[in-house]
Motif scaffolding. Structure first.
Motif, short mmCIF file in Angstrom:
data_model
loop_
_atom_site.label_atom_id
_atom_site.label_comp_id
_atom_site.label_asym_id
_atom_site.label_seq_id
_atom_site.Cartn_x
_atom_site.Cartn_y
_atom_site.Cartn_z
N UNK A 96 21.41 39.85 -11.17
CA UNK A 96 21.04 38.63 -11.90
C UNK A 96 20.65 37.54 -10.91
N UNK A 97 19.52 37.77 -10.23
CA UNK A 97 19.04 36.84 -9.21
C UNK A 97 17.72 36.26 -9.69
N UNK A 98 17.71 34.95 -9.89
CA UNK A 98 16.55 34.29 -10.49
C UNK A 98 15.29 34.39 -9.64
N UNK A 99 15.45 34.54 -8.33
CA UNK A 99 14.28 34.56 -7.46
C UNK A 99 13.72 35.96 -7.22
N UNK A 100 14.36 36.98 -7.76
CA UNK A 100 13.93 38.36 -7.52
C UNK A 100 13.09 38.85 -8.69
N UNK A 101 11.82 39.14 -8.42
CA UNK A 101 10.95 39.63 -9.49
C UNK A 101 9.74 40.34 -8.91
N UNK A 102 9.19 41.27 -9.71
CA UNK A 102 7.97 42.00 -9.35
C UNK A 102 6.80 41.34 -10.08
N UNK A 103 5.68 41.21 -9.39
CA UNK A 103 4.52 40.55 -9.99
C UNK A 103 3.28 41.43 -9.86
N UNK A 104 2.44 41.36 -10.88
CA UNK A 104 1.12 42.00 -10.85
C UNK A 104 0.06 40.92 -10.70
N UNK A 105 -0.95 41.16 -9.88
CA UNK A 105 -2.04 40.21 -9.68
C UNK A 105 -3.38 40.90 -9.92
N UNK A 106 -4.26 40.24 -10.63
CA UNK A 106 -5.59 40.79 -10.84
C UNK A 106 -6.43 40.69 -9.56
N UNK A 107 -6.00 39.83 -8.64
CA UNK A 107 -6.66 39.74 -7.33
C UNK A 107 -5.88 40.56 -6.31
N UNK A 108 -6.54 40.89 -5.23
CA UNK A 108 -5.88 41.70 -4.21
C UNK A 108 -4.78 40.90 -3.52
N UNK A 109 -3.61 41.50 -3.41
CA UNK A 109 -2.47 40.84 -2.77
C UNK A 109 -2.67 40.88 -1.26
N UNK A 110 -2.54 39.74 -0.57
CA UNK A 110 -2.72 39.73 0.89
C UNK A 110 -1.58 40.45 1.59
N UNK A 111 -1.77 40.85 2.83
CA UNK A 111 -0.71 41.54 3.57
C UNK A 111 0.46 40.60 3.87
N UNK A 112 1.62 41.19 4.11
CA UNK A 112 2.78 40.40 4.53
C UNK A 112 2.46 39.69 5.84
N UNK A 113 2.91 38.46 5.95
CA UNK A 113 2.69 37.70 7.17
C UNK A 113 4.03 37.39 7.80
N UNK A 114 4.22 37.81 9.02
CA UNK A 114 5.52 37.66 9.69
C UNK A 114 5.50 36.54 10.73
N UNK A 115 4.44 35.77 10.76
CA UNK A 115 4.36 34.68 11.72
C UNK A 115 5.25 33.51 11.34
N UNK A 116 5.43 32.57 12.24
CA UNK A 116 6.29 31.42 11.97
C UNK A 116 5.65 30.46 10.96
N UNK A 117 6.49 29.73 10.25
CA UNK A 117 6.00 28.72 9.32
C UNK A 117 5.43 27.54 10.10
N UNK A 118 4.38 26.90 9.57
CA UNK A 118 3.92 25.65 10.18
C UNK A 118 5.03 24.61 10.13
N UNK A 119 5.22 23.87 11.23
CA UNK A 119 6.28 22.87 11.28
C UNK A 119 5.75 21.45 11.27
#
Length: 351
Positions: A96-119
């Protein structure tokens, strides 16, 4: 436009900006079959087991999804959106975790990005897509309304918490305008969430001393990051003595709940309304295939005051009120407090 900007900025809180670049359009429907189901489930379970904040719960999900897969429960689902909904429902039955969900997109999903967040804003502008940059320049960035409800009572409506480096100037302008009030009502009844750094920035205006606010434990590093108020602010500090009332409800989500929970735990504000959404574990998106992604919480919020968080239960108001009637209740209470001779409660802080 507001919804699109909120989505884009939320991604920037979690990942590097290439994740929001607009990919080529794809058909609005993706035909599903048994092989497609298997590919998505395999990748989903691998991502969950590697990243979910509670590994034992991820294993429980694996048992359930594998059994339903063996029983052929997904075989008749040929629509991508429906398959995503079904997977989310099946996971929800276990976690029962509100932030955990699977999503479908009609557009292509971009690859995972493991770089640092802009600060900084400069770092952000180097990688942000032009369309999002333009929206950010014209957006209210969550500062929806700054007003005076009479000569002594201020009103501040916040709809989201984007990156702190984007919204700092708007907070300064708002708090300067509200500095002449004797009490403040903050409206978070329709807050979509955002990032903890922005929450810490806004809370900083309501304390007098450096204050520890919230800790985030990250599974991938087994490290805990402490979030503290900022010593230097662009705008006028409201301080830790003037009364503050926060309005909240079921549409107060994620980082919005963080702000409410933290101000309540600090005894810095009275909360009026209804229990909030109940999502306390920050998440980031992961790609499953061209058209499927999953949002997985990899961190856990831990208040240094309560030693827990609001996951699954929401923030419980100090005074219950119908969401639509909360402003009337809040204004009446503020007027009584300002008319009273009782001294306000000073802000709590911890080292």
């Amino acid at each position: 436009m507001k919804k699109n900007l909120s989505f884009a900025l939320s991604l920037f809180v979690l990942t590097v900006t290439s994740a929001v670049a607009a990919p080529p359009a794809a058909p609005t429907e993706t035909e599903m079959n048994r092989a497609a189901h298997a590919e998505i489930i395999d990748t989903l379970l691998a991502k969950l087991n590697s990243n979910y904040v509670f590994p034992e719960k991820a294993k429980e999900v694996e048992v359930v999804l594998r059994q339903r897969q063996r029983d052929g429960k997904y075989d008749a689902i040929t629509d991508g959106k429906q398959f995503a909904i079904q997977l989310s429902d099946d996971i929800e039955a276990v976690i029962h975790d509100k932030h955990l969900s699977v999503r479908f997109s009609s557009r292509e999903v971009p690859p995972d990005n493991v770089g640092p967040k802009p600060k900084t804003r400069a770092e952000w502008e180097k990688v942000v897509p032009p369309a999002v940059l333009q929206m950010a320049r014209t957006s209210k960035l969550g500062v929806e309304k700054v007003d005076h409800l009479g000569p002594k009572i201020g009103y501040l409506q916040i709809s989201e918490f984007p990156p702190a480096f984007l919204v700092g100037e708007k907070y300064a302008v708002a708090m300067n305008e509200l500095s002449d009030t004797d009490g403040l009502i903050i409206d978070l009844r329709d807050n979509r969430g955002g990032g903890p750094e922005c929450v810490a920035l806004l809370v900083s205006y309501f304390v007098d001393e450096r204050t520890r606010l919230n800790d985030l434990w990250e599974r991938s590093t087994d490290q805990t990051t402490q979030h503290w108020t900022q010593d230097t602010l662009e705008g006028k500090r409201y301080g830790g003595k003037k009364p503050v009332i926060i309005m909240a409800g079921p549409q107060t989500k994620s980082a919005g709940e963080d702000f409410v929970y933290t101000m309540q735990a600090l005894k810095r504000a009275t909360v009026i309304g209804a229990p909030t959404w109940g999502g306390a574990h920050p998440a980031r998106p992961y790609r499953l295939n061209d058209h499927f992604s999953v949002s997985i919480p990899g961190l856990r919020s831990i208040s240094p005051i309560t030693h827990t968080n609001w996951e699954g239960v929401g923030v419980i108001p100090d005074i219950a009120a119908e969401t639509d009637n909360a402003l009337t209740v809040a204004r009446d209470l503020m007027q009584k407090r300002l008319a009273s001779t009782e001294a306000p409660v000073a802000a709590y802080h911890t080292n």
